[in-house]
Design a protein around this motif. Structure first.
Motif, PDB file in Angstrom:
ATOM      1  N   ARG A   1      -9.206   0.969   6.813  1.00 25.23           N
ATOM      2  CA  ARG A   1      -8.426   0.848   5.597  1.00 25.23           C
ATOM      3  C   ARG A   1      -7.357   1.917   5.471  1.00 25.23           C
ATOM      4  O   ARG A   1      -6.273   1.678   5.005  1.00 25.23           O
ATOM      5  CB  ARG A   1      -9.354   0.915   4.379  1.00 25.23           C
ATOM      6  CG  ARG A   1     -10.384  -0.210   4.329  1.00 25.23           C
ATOM      7  CD  ARG A   1      -9.747  -1.524   4.037  1.00 25.23           C
ATOM      8  NE  ARG A   1      -9.358  -1.609   2.634  1.00 25.23           N
ATOM      9  CZ  ARG A   1      -8.683  -2.635   2.118  1.00 25.23           C
ATOM     10  NH1 ARG A   1      -8.305  -3.624   2.877  1.00 25.23           N
ATOM     11  NH2 ARG A   1      -8.367  -2.639   0.832  1.00 25.23           N
ATOM     12  N   TYR A   2      -7.699   3.160   5.786  1.00 23.65           N
ATOM     13  CA  TYR A   2      -6.724   4.232   5.652  1.00 23.65           C
ATOM     14  C   TYR A   2      -7.147   5.398   6.495  1.00 23.65           C
ATOM     15  O   TYR A   2      -8.218   5.440   7.022  1.00 23.65           O
ATOM     16  CB  TYR A   2      -6.559   4.683   4.201  1.00 23.65           C
ATOM     17  CG  TYR A   2      -7.826   4.792   3.426  1.00 23.65           C
ATOM     18  CD1 TYR A   2      -8.720   5.836   3.670  1.00 23.65           C
ATOM     19  CD2 TYR A   2      -8.155   3.855   2.454  1.00 23.65           C
ATOM     20  CE1 TYR A   2      -9.888   5.946   2.944  1.00 23.65           C
ATOM     21  CE2 TYR A   2      -9.325   3.961   1.747  1.00 23.65           C
ATOM     22  CZ  TYR A   2     -10.180   5.005   1.992  1.00 23.65           C
ATOM     23  OH  TYR A   2     -11.346   5.113   1.261  1.00 23.65           O
TER      24      TYR A   2
ATOM     25  N   ASN B   1      -5.403  -7.135  -5.032  1.00 21.19           N
ATOM     26  CA  ASN B   1      -5.294  -5.681  -4.960  1.00 21.19           C
ATOM     27  C   ASN B   1      -6.293  -5.023  -5.897  1.00 21.19           C
ATOM     28  O   ASN B   1      -6.908  -5.683  -6.741  1.00 21.19           O
ATOM     29  CB  ASN B   1      -3.870  -5.242  -5.299  1.00 21.19           C
ATOM     30  CG  ASN B   1      -2.835  -5.975  -4.471  1.00 21.19           C
ATOM     31  OD1 ASN B   1      -3.086  -6.320  -3.311  1.00 21.19           O
ATOM     32  ND2 ASN B   1      -1.674  -6.230  -5.050  1.00 21.19           N
TER      33      ASN B   1
ATOM     34  N   PHE C   1      -6.209   5.459  -7.792  1.00 18.47           N
ATOM     35  CA  PHE C   1      -5.981   4.937  -6.449  1.00 18.47           C
ATOM     36  C   PHE C   1      -5.641   3.458  -6.542  1.00 18.47           C
ATOM     37  O   PHE C   1      -6.373   2.676  -7.152  1.00 18.47           O
ATOM     38  CB  PHE C   1      -7.230   5.135  -5.578  1.00 18.47           C
ATOM     39  CG  PHE C   1      -7.043   4.779  -4.135  1.00 18.47           C
ATOM     40  CD1 PHE C   1      -6.289   5.595  -3.298  1.00 18.47           C
ATOM     41  CD2 PHE C   1      -7.624   3.651  -3.597  1.00 18.47           C
ATOM     42  CE1 PHE C   1      -6.129   5.280  -1.960  1.00 18.47           C
ATOM     43  CE2 PHE C   1      -7.472   3.324  -2.264  1.00 18.47           C
ATOM     44  CZ  PHE C   1      -6.714   4.146  -1.433  1.00 18.47           C
TER      45      PHE C   1
ATOM     46  N   TYR D   1      -1.153   1.563   0.300  1.00 15.90           N
ATOM     47  CA  TYR D   1      -1.993   2.201  -0.708  1.00 15.90           C
ATOM     48  C   TYR D   1      -1.302   3.469  -1.178  1.00 15.90           C
ATOM     49  O   TYR D   1      -0.468   4.047  -0.479  1.00 15.90           O
ATOM     50  CB  TYR D   1      -3.393   2.519  -0.169  1.00 15.90           C
ATOM     51  CG  TYR D   1      -3.413   3.548   0.930  1.00 15.90           C
ATOM     52  CD1 TYR D   1      -3.474   4.923   0.650  1.00 15.90           C
ATOM     53  CD2 TYR D   1      -3.363   3.171   2.263  1.00 15.90           C
ATOM     54  CE1 TYR D   1      -3.486   5.867   1.656  1.00 15.90           C
ATOM     55  CE2 TYR D   1      -3.371   4.108   3.284  1.00 15.90           C
ATOM     56  CZ  TYR D   1      -3.429   5.452   2.969  1.00 15.90           C
ATOM     57  OH  TYR D   1      -3.432   6.395   3.967  1.00 15.90           O
TER      58      TYR D   1
ATOM     59  N   THR E   1     -11.304   7.020  -4.889  1.00 18.24           N
ATOM     60  CA  THR E   1     -11.448   6.308  -3.618  1.00 18.24           C
ATOM     61  C   THR E   1     -12.905   5.965  -3.303  1.00 18.24           C
ATOM     62  O   THR E   1     -13.177   5.390  -2.245  1.00 18.24           O
ATOM     63  CB  THR E   1     -10.868   7.127  -2.460  1.00 18.24           C
ATOM     64  OG1 THR E   1     -11.583   8.366  -2.348  1.00 18.24           O
ATOM     65  CG2 THR E   1      -9.396   7.430  -2.694  1.00 18.24           C
TER      66      THR E   1
ATOM     67  N   ASP F   1      -4.828   0.159  -4.167  1.00 19.11           N
ATOM     68  CA  ASP F   1      -5.008  -0.327  -2.805  1.00 19.11           C
ATOM     69  C   ASP F   1      -4.547  -1.776  -2.731  1.00 19.11           C
ATOM     70  O   ASP F   1      -5.174  -2.674  -3.309  1.00 19.11           O
ATOM     71  CB  ASP F   1      -6.482  -0.213  -2.410  1.00 19.11           C
ATOM     72  CG  ASP F   1      -6.696  -0.450  -0.925  1.00 19.11           C
ATOM     73  OD1 ASP F   1      -5.708  -0.630  -0.202  1.00 19.11           O
ATOM     74  OD2 ASP F   1      -7.862  -0.464  -0.489  1.00 19.11           O
TER      75      ASP F   1
ATOM     76  N   ALA G   1     -13.870   2.492  -1.697  1.00 15.86           N
ATOM     77  CA  ALA G   1     -12.597   1.820  -1.454  1.00 15.86           C
ATOM     78  C   ALA G   1     -12.627   0.894  -0.240  1.00 15.86           C
ATOM     79  O   ALA G   1     -11.877  -0.073  -0.192  1.00 15.86           O
ATOM     80  CB  ALA G   1     -11.480   2.850  -1.296  1.00 15.86           C
ATOM     81  N   ASP G   2     -13.452   1.188   0.767  1.00 19.18           N
ATOM     82  CA  ASP G   2     -13.464   0.328   1.951  1.00 19.18           C
ATOM     83  C   ASP G   2     -14.453  -0.824   1.830  1.00 19.18           C
ATOM     84  O   ASP G   2     -14.646  -1.586   2.773  1.00 19.18           O
ATOM     85  CB  ASP G   2     -13.732   1.145   3.216  1.00 19.18           C
ATOM     86  CG  ASP G   2     -15.158   1.660   3.304  1.00 19.18           C
ATOM     87  OD1 ASP G   2     -15.901   1.541   2.319  1.00 19.18           O
ATOM     88  OD2 ASP G   2     -15.530   2.195   4.374  1.00 19.18           O
TER      89      ASP G   2
END
Length: 323
Positions: A322-323, A121, A168, A175, A43, A170, A46-47
């Motif tokens: 994002r999460y 993705n 991971f 996700y 991760t 996304d 990831a953002d």
């Protein structure tokens, strides 16, 4: 998309059949959706921003031992994550200081993620290497026979390498990630009659679905599963719930840690580009209250910078929830 919803419902149905849950060796966090680098190296980045953050958890606030010195777990995590989009990669770092009574641990972990774009993705593969120091302060223990020569004096610590792997995926609406920590199962000998203490391999699975019923409002059901790699119900911890975000600004939610606690979360993204994030969580103990204090607390502070670029001017983007 229909299939992510079916997957989440299936997982929730299976979790509801678990009758007993036991905590893991690693620290737990109610704000896990903002602290995924702690348990999954894939991760990192990831953002899409360079993010630095500080997270402190005070578990079972006010819990006291018979000595009156306190013995509740307290965990501090500092992390940094930097996307390197020009080489399809990202790097991250974690520093963790975890204390519980006379025992504790400190660790420094470096993460690397290789990211593959699949249409809109991203699929990331991650690895983490570092060192973990586990210690015990014998001066804080209560001896039935003070001065017993078989009880070591002072603080004894052991440092061992630690290795983890993760993956991971996304997508725009959901996700899913999986990882295994402590692959090498480091062994710590802290003296006494208990012998060696093994930090067993631990598996993590996390998933979430992003739904926007109206413009500006995002609803996100999410789940985190933690288990030793024997995947026995007795060594499994499950938590999940729902988060809501309004206009990428205010967010909050409710989660439940199976047979442990009910958790309330809230926060805000500040500044013009929403780069500064403040968040907090309160856990209300639900299970095993006789051996715990009524509540636990978490506070998070993070700041995001634009991702590093090579050979051209950096574009400033608003970091999306994002999460």
């Amino acid at each position: 998309m229909r299939y992510p919803r079916l997957l989440l419902l299936s997982i929730l149905g299976w979790f509801s059949q678990l009758s007993y849950v036991q905590a893991q060796q690693d620290a737990q966090f109610s704000l896990f959706m903002y602290n995924q680098l702690y348990f999954n190296p894939a991760t990192a980045g990831a953002d899409g921003t360079t993010r630095f953050q500080l997270l402190n958890r005070i578990q079972w606030q006010g819990y006291q031992t018979t000595s009156g010195d306190g013995g509740a777990p307290n965990t501090l995590v500092f992390s940094g994550s930097v996307p390197l989009n020009f080489i399809k990669s990202a790097v991250g770092i974690n520093y963790v200081n975890d204390r519980i009574g006379a025992m504790g641990s400190q660790e420094v972990q470096l993460s690397y993620a290789y990211r593959i774009n699949i249409n809109d993705n991203t699929l990331a593969f991650g690895a983490r290497v570092g060192f973990q120091n586990r210690y015990i302060d014998f001066s804080k223990l209560i001896s039935r026979e003070p001065g017993d020569p078989l009880i070591p004096a002072g603080r004894l610590g052991v440092t061992k390498p630690d290795i983890s792997l993760g993956i991971f995926y996304d997508a725009s609406t959901f996700y899913v990630g999986a990882s295994v920590s402590h692959l090498n199962q480091p062994t710590f000998n802290l003296g006494g009659s208990t012998g060696n203490s093994i930090l067993a391999s631990t598996a993590y699975v996390t998933t979430g679905y992003r739904w926007e019923p109206i413009y500006g409002l995002e609803i996100q059901p999410l789940i985190l599963v933690k288990s030793l790699t024997d995947f026995s119900p007795r060594t499994m911890s499950v938590e999940g719930g729902v988060m809501a975000t309004w206009n990428e600004w205010l967010f909050g939610g409710i989660t439940y840690r199976l047979q442990d606690s009910y958790n309330m979360l809230a926060g805000i993204n500040l500044l013009g580009n929403k780069a500064l994030r403040l968040a907090g969580a309160v856990d209300l103990t639900g299970g095993g209250r006789g051996a715990k204090a009524p509540a636990s607390y978490e506070v998070l502070l993070s700041y995001a910078l634009p991702a590093l670029t090579k050979g051209k001017k950096t574009i400033v983007r608003t970091p999306r929830f994002r999460y």
